[in-house]
Design a protein around this motif. Structure first.
Motif, PDB file in Angstrom:
ATOM      1  N   PRO A  21       0.828  -1.213   0.000  1.00  0.00           N
ATOM      2  CA  PRO A  21       0.000   0.000   0.000  1.00  0.00           C
ATOM      3  C   PRO A  21       0.861   1.262   0.000  1.00  0.00           C
ATOM      4  O   PRO A  21       1.826   1.375   0.760  1.00  0.00           O
ATOM      5  N   VAL A  22       0.507   2.206  -0.867  1.00  0.00           N
ATOM      6  CA  VAL A  22       1.221   3.477  -0.970  1.00  0.00           C
ATOM      7  C   VAL A  22       0.361   4.629  -0.449  1.00  0.00           C
ATOM      8  O   VAL A  22       0.855   5.538   0.205  1.00  0.00           O
ATOM      9  N   GLY A  45       3.728   9.330  -0.520  1.00  0.00           N
ATOM     10  CA  GLY A  45       2.778   9.206  -1.621  1.00  0.00           C
ATOM     11  C   GLY A  45       2.273  10.515  -2.204  1.00  0.00           C
ATOM     12  O   GLY A  45       1.297  10.521  -2.960  1.00  0.00           O
ATOM     13  N   LYS A  46       2.937  11.623  -1.908  1.00  0.00           N
ATOM     14  CA  LYS A  46       2.481  12.933  -2.404  1.00  0.00           C
ATOM     15  C   LYS A  46       2.473  12.979  -3.930  1.00  0.00           C
ATOM     16  O   LYS A  46       1.474  13.358  -4.553  1.00  0.00           O
ATOM     17  N   SER A  47       3.590  12.602  -4.529  1.00  0.00           N
ATOM     18  CA  SER A  47       3.691  12.644  -5.994  1.00  0.00           C
ATOM     19  C   SER A  47       2.786  11.595  -6.637  1.00  0.00           C
ATOM     20  O   SER A  47       2.202  11.831  -7.700  1.00  0.00           O
ATOM     21  N   THR A  48       2.654  10.445  -5.995  1.00  0.00           N
ATOM     22  CA  THR A  48       1.741   9.410  -6.503  1.00  0.00           C
ATOM     23  C   THR A  48       0.320   9.946  -6.564  1.00  0.00           C
ATOM     24  O   THR A  48      -0.409   9.718  -7.543  1.00  0.00           O
ATOM     25  N   PRO A 211       1.363   3.242   5.217  1.00  0.00           N
ATOM     26  CA  PRO A 211       1.229   3.844   3.885  1.00  0.00           C
ATOM     27  C   PRO A 211       0.889   5.331   3.987  1.00  0.00           C
ATOM     28  O   PRO A 211       0.554   5.828   5.061  1.00  0.00           O
ATOM     29  N   GLY A 212       0.962   6.027   2.845  1.00  0.00           N
ATOM     30  CA  GLY A 212       0.668   7.446   2.827  1.00  0.00           C
ATOM     31  C   GLY A 212      -0.773   7.733   3.216  1.00  0.00           C
ATOM     32  O   GLY A 212      -1.701   7.148   2.657  1.00  0.00           O
ATOM     33  N   ARG A 213      -0.944   8.615   4.187  1.00  0.00           N
ATOM     34  CA  ARG A 213      -2.286   8.987   4.638  1.00  0.00           C
ATOM     35  C   ARG A 213      -2.225  10.382   5.250  1.00  0.00           C
ATOM     36  O   ARG A 213      -1.148  10.883   5.585  1.00  0.00           O
ATOM     37  N   ILE A 214      -3.365  10.987   5.402  1.00  0.00           N
ATOM     38  CA  ILE A 214      -3.431  12.337   5.957  1.00  0.00           C
ATOM     39  C   ILE A 214      -3.355  12.272   7.477  1.00  0.00           C
ATOM     40  O   ILE A 214      -4.142  11.570   8.124  1.00  0.00           O
ATOM     41  N   ARG A 215      -2.392  12.995   8.034  1.00  0.00           N
ATOM     42  CA  ARG A 215      -2.236  13.046   9.493  1.00  0.00           C
ATOM     43  C   ARG A 215      -2.949  14.252  10.092  1.00  0.00           C
ATOM     44  O   ARG A 215      -3.567  14.164  11.159  1.00  0.00           O
TER      45      ARG A 215
END
Length: 251
Positions: A21-22, A45-48, A211-215
Motif C-alpha cells: 500500500p502506498v 505518496g504525495k507525488s503518486t 502507507p501514505g495517509r493524511i495526518r
C-alpha cells in the motif's frame, strides 16, 4: 461545487508479487480558486497522488472528481513538475504553443495566447529563446505558462521550486501568487518545504508514510499578501513541524 474532490483514494503497487500500500483512504476537497499545499516526508505518496489526479495512473480505489467530472482524462488539469520538461529543440514560444495542439484554434489565435501567457509569467521578451538560454527560474516560469495555456480548472505542482536556490525560490513563490491572483485557478502544490506550504496555501495537508495517509490539516486564515516574518506563520510552522517530527519519531 468543488474544483476537486478526492474521496477515499487508496493505491497499492506490486513488489515481489506482494501488494504494497502506498496511499490509504485519502479524502479532501479543493474549492474553486483555492491553493492547497501538501507536505510530508519522502515516501508518503504525495507525488503518486498527483499522478492519480492528472490521470497518469488509473489503478486505484476510491474516486477523484474534478469539477464534477470523474473521468480524469476528460478533466481540465495542468501539471508542473520539479524539472521544467521543456523541449530543448523548441523555442519558449513553441513550447507553450504545444498546449494548443489538441485544440481547433487557428494560428493567429494560438500566437495571441502564447503572447498572453508568456506576458503573464514575465517572459514576453524570451518567446524566441531556447530553454538552454534561460535561467532555472525562467525555465520554470515557462513551464508554468505552458500549463496555464491549457486553461486548466486546477493546476498541480510537484515540487516546482525544489531545485532552485532559496532567494529565487521565494521570488517565484511571489510570482506564482501574482499569477494566481490574475487567473484564479485552483492549485494543489506538493512540497517538502513547510514554510513554502504555509506561505502559499489556504490549507496545508500533512501526510505521513507507510502507507501514505493524511495526518493533519492546517487552515491558514491569514490575509494576503502575507508577511514571511509574521509571528503567526512562525507559530504555524512550529505546529506543522511538530506534527511531522512527532510521526517520524515513532517510526
Amino acid at each position: 461545487m468543488t474544483a476537486l474532490a478526492i474521496e477515499h483514494v487508496s493505491k497499492s503497487y506490486a513488489l515481489n508479487g506482494v501488494q504494497r500500500p502506498v496511499l490509504n483512504d485519502i479524502s479532501f476537497d479543493v474549492a474553486p480558486n483555492e491553493i492547497v499545499s501538501i507536505v510530508g516526508a519522502s515516501g508518503c505518496g504525495k507525488s503518486t497522488l498527483l499522478r492519480l489526479i492528472v490521470g497518469l495512473d488509473e489503478d486505484y480505489r476510491g474516486s477523484i472528481i474534478q469539477g464534477g467530472v470523474s473521468d480524469t482524462k476528460a478533466a481540465k488539469v495542468g501539471m508542473v513538475f520539479q524539472d521544467h520538461r521543456l523541449y530543448p529543440w523548441l523555442t519558449v514560444g513553441a513550447n507553450v504553443d504545444l498546449a494548443f495542439d489538441a485544440s481547433n484554434l487557428r494560428k493567429p489565435e494560438r500566437l495571441a495566447r502564447v503572447h498572453h501567457y508568456l506576458q503573464l509569467v514575465g517572459l514576453s521578451d524570451y518567446e524566441k529563446a531556447y530553454p538552454k538560454q534561460l535561467s532555472g527560474g525562467m525555465a520554470q516560469r515557462a513551464a508554468i505558462a505552458r500549463a496555464l495555456a491549457q486553461e486548466p480548472d486546477i493546476l498541480l505542482m510537484d515540487e516546482p521550486f525544489g531545485a532552485l536556490d532559496s532567494i529565487l525560490r521565494m521570488r517565484l513563490q511571489d510570482e506564482l501568487l501574482s499569477i494566481w491572483e490574475k487567473n484564479r485557478v485552483s492549485i494543489v502544490i506538493v512540497t517538502h518545504d513547510v514554510e513554502e506550504a504555509l506561505y502559499l496555501g489556504n490549507r496545508v495537508i500533512v501526510m505521513e508514510p507507510d502507507p501514505g495517509r493524511i495526518r493533519d490539516v492546517f487552515e491558514i486564515e491569514l490575509a494576503r499578501p502575507r508577511d514571511r516574518a509574521d509571528p503567526r506563520l512562525a507559530a504555524l510552522k512550529q505546529r506543522c513541524l511538530a506534527t511531522l517530527v512527532g510521526r517520524e519519531a515513532l517510526s
